[in-house]
Scaffold this active site. Structure first.
Site, PDB file in Angstrom:
ATOM      1  N   THR A 205      -3.187  -8.121  -6.571  1.00 43.57           N
ATOM      2  CA  THR A 205      -3.126  -6.818  -5.814  1.00 43.57           C
ATOM      3  C   THR A 205      -2.971  -5.787  -6.851  1.00 43.57           C
ATOM      4  OG1 THR A 205      -0.589  -6.495  -5.804  1.00 43.57           O
ATOM      5  CG2 THR A 205      -1.824  -7.899  -4.014  1.00 43.57           C
ATOM      6  N   CYS A 206      -3.083  -4.786  -6.619  1.00 45.99           N
ATOM      7  CA  CYS A 206      -3.066  -3.321  -7.468  1.00 45.99           C
ATOM      8  C   CYS A 206      -1.663  -3.467  -8.318  1.00 45.99           C
ATOM      9  CB  CYS A 206      -3.244  -2.095  -7.081  1.00 45.99           C
ATOM     10  SG  CYS A 206      -1.907  -1.899  -5.542  1.00 45.99           S
ATOM     11  N   ASN A 207      -0.854  -4.225  -7.877  1.00 50.95           N
ATOM     12  CA  ASN A 207       0.559  -4.183  -8.579  1.00 50.95           C
ATOM     13  C   ASN A 207       1.108  -5.602  -9.108  1.00 50.95           C
ATOM     14  OD1 ASN A 207       1.359  -1.336  -8.422  1.00 50.95           O
ATOM     15  ND2 ASN A 207       1.201  -1.841  -6.128  1.00 50.95           N
TER      16      ASN A 207
ATOM     17  N   SER B  36       7.838  -4.702  -3.612  1.00 54.84           N
ATOM     18  CA  SER B  36       6.785  -3.936  -3.843  1.00 54.84           C
ATOM     19  C   SER B  36       7.089  -2.435  -4.415  1.00 54.84           C
ATOM     20  CB  SER B  36       6.185  -3.688  -2.218  1.00 54.84           C
ATOM     21  OG  SER B  36       5.696  -5.048  -1.815  1.00 54.84           O
TER      22      SER B  36
ATOM     23  N   GLU C   3       6.598  -2.421   2.281  1.00 52.08           N
ATOM     24  CA  GLU C   3       5.006  -2.047   2.568  1.00 52.08           C
ATOM     25  C   GLU C   3       4.674  -3.188   3.481  1.00 52.08           C
ATOM     26  OE1 GLU C   3       1.988  -2.744   0.184  1.00 52.08           O
ATOM     27  OE2 GLU C   3       2.778  -3.568  -1.400  1.00 52.08           O
TER      28      GLU C   3
ATOM     29  N   GLY D  87     -13.440   5.942  -2.550  1.00 49.78           N
ATOM     30  CA  GLY D  87     -12.932   4.293  -1.820  1.00 49.78           C
ATOM     31  C   GLY D  87     -13.055   4.100  -0.330  1.00 49.78           C
TER      32      GLY D  87
ATOM     33  N   MET E 131      -7.369   0.274   0.258  1.00 51.85           N
ATOM     34  CA  MET E 131      -6.348   1.344  -0.444  1.00 51.85           C
ATOM     35  C   MET E 131      -7.242   2.575  -0.228  1.00 51.85           C
ATOM     36  SD  MET E 131      -3.848  -0.387  -1.364  1.00 51.85           S
ATOM     37  CE  MET E 131      -3.088   0.226  -2.738  1.00 51.85           C
ATOM     38  N   GLY E 132      -8.406   2.840  -0.434  1.00 51.65           N
ATOM     39  CA  GLY E 132      -9.052   4.103  -0.196  1.00 51.65           C
ATOM     40  C   GLY E 132      -9.134   4.432   1.096  1.00 51.65           C
TER      41      GLY E 132
END
Length: 419
Positions: free
Chosen positions: A49-51, A109, A114, A189, A193-194
């Site tokens: 993921t982004c994290n 998270s 989330e 995006g 997410m976008g």
């Protein structure tokens, strides 16, 4: 065979390293195939993921599997192992299970509680199943983890204020601008997410929403659904000359907007400030653009700080969620341990019963003078003694199964009875 976890996340690694280590969804099947071919690695699931990037593996030998997976991650990111070692965490067995349960519940998270992570974990598991790298060991674990995540969200109030990173990014932008009413907001995006950011902005009264994407079709579809205006990617710079903010998150593997392009944008704004919130990993916007006069650039680190300060969760709610995770992890460990010792117990009982039957056969001629009733009595007596002898070791082994002591008992039983 137990579960091994090797990972990096926003808690352990700087954003720059997470950018380099990230595995785009399109390359996951290839990554999974390479991981499953490593020595002592049987099954794998990769959560990217982004994290975070986490590799869950069904591994027979911890240290050997760890070393091979670690080296693979470093090679994939073109990072020296010495530069990565301080940011990598590893967990094994019940600790890895507990961590997965916490992750899918949103307890690890950027935005506590989330909801997005639930779907991300599910997709990671489904991708591994489709690639043939998640089977009898990892699939049941991930299926149960998703159930734990649903239970935490059903029984607690986590995520009630900010339910996703997308919502946190929008809230951060709104906080900086003093609200979106009368503002023109550009979103770059149209993916998870976008699109999530666009959906959070669309209902706000008085906000003008402009959408851009690397896919013109996806930008149009999302714009129609939200009642927004879509623009081509090459028209975005012109939009930013008059917009109040840009929120961006694409799956691009390199910068979408570089320093020179944003320098021209700022020159055309006539001194008006521009807010840019970039939550893509790797980043969409050149970090150097943050030095431009009038451009305020926020990234995942800023969103993380904002979410921590504005999540609104009480200690009691967090403790309640952790109590669920802990109880479910303990339950999993107990059931897994019982499954592990069940074949041994079955073989132990079979071995003793075989010995008993062999002795009956050996004395068969001596028992020939007994009538049927007397023979049944003798057989019942012997079986009763055998069952009593078997009972205590069986109970002790089952009771010890969730603890480390079960290995010692199991080893002794195997050695004593040549199982």
């Amino acid at each position: 065979m137990s579960v091994l976890l090797i990972g990096l996340s926003h808690r352990s690694a700087p954003l720059e390293l997470l950018e380099r280590i990230s595995a785009p969804h399109g390359v996951l099947p290839k990554t999974l195939a390479r991981l499953s071919e490593l020595p002592n690695v049987d099954e794998t699931v990769v959560l990217s993921t982004c994290n975070r990037l986490e590799v869950y593996a069904s591994a027979e030998k911890f240290h050997s599997a760890y070393e091979h997976i670690f080296d693979h991650l470093a090679e994939q990111a073109s990072v020296a192992t010495a530069d990565m070692s301080g940011s990598v965490y590893s967990l094994y067995g019940s600790d890895a299970v507990s961590h997965l349960y916490a992750v899918v519940s949103g307890l690890d998270s950027v935005v506590l509680g989330e909801a997005e992570i639930q779907g991300q974990v599910k997709r990671a598991w489904q991708t591994a199943e489709a690639a043939g790298t998640a089977g009898a060991n990892l699939s049941p674990l991930f299926r149960r983890a998703l159930g734990v995540g649903r239970r935490v969200r059903a029984e607690t109030q986590l995520g009630r204020l900010l339910a996703s990173v997308s919502e946190a990014a929008v809230a951060l932008a709104s906080d900086h601008l003093g609200g979106f009413a009368g503002r023109r907001i550009a979103v770059l995006g149209a993916g998870e997410m976008g699109g999530g950011m666009a959906k959070a902005i669309a209902p706000i009264r008085g906000a003008e929403l402009v959408l851009a994407s690397r896919s013109w079709q996806r930008a149009q579809e999302l714009a129609r659904m939200l009642g927004a205006r879509a623009v081509h990617l090459d028209e975005l710079a012109a939009e930013l000359a008059v917009a109040d903010a840009l929120l961006t998150s694409t799956a691009a593997s390199s910068l979408v907007m570089d320093f020179d392009e944003l320098e021209k944008v700022m020159a055309e704004r006539g001194g008006r400030d521009l807010l840019v919130v970039d939550i893509a990993v790797p980043r969409d916007v050149d970090p150097a653009a943050g030095a431009l006069d009038g451009l305020r650039l926020c990234d995942m680190s800023d969103v993380r700080s904002f979410a921590a300060a504005n999540g609104g969760h009480s200690e009691a709610e967090i403790r309640q969620a952790w109590a669920i995770v802990t109880a479910e992890a303990q339950r999993h460990s107990e059931q897994a341990a019982e499954r592990d010792v069940a074949p041994l117990i079955s073989e132990f009982r079979r071995r003793i019963c075989d010995i008993s039957q062999a002795e009956f056969d050996r004395f068969d001629t001596r028992l020939a003078s007994l009538d049927a009733e007397q023979r049944r009595t003798v057989e019942a007596l012997v079986h009763g003694i055998v069952n009593k002898v078997l009972h205590e070791p069986t109970v002790r082994l089952k009771e010890a199964a969730p603890d480390e002591g079960s290995e010692h008992l199991a080893g002794a039983l195997r050695k004593l009875f040549d199982i």
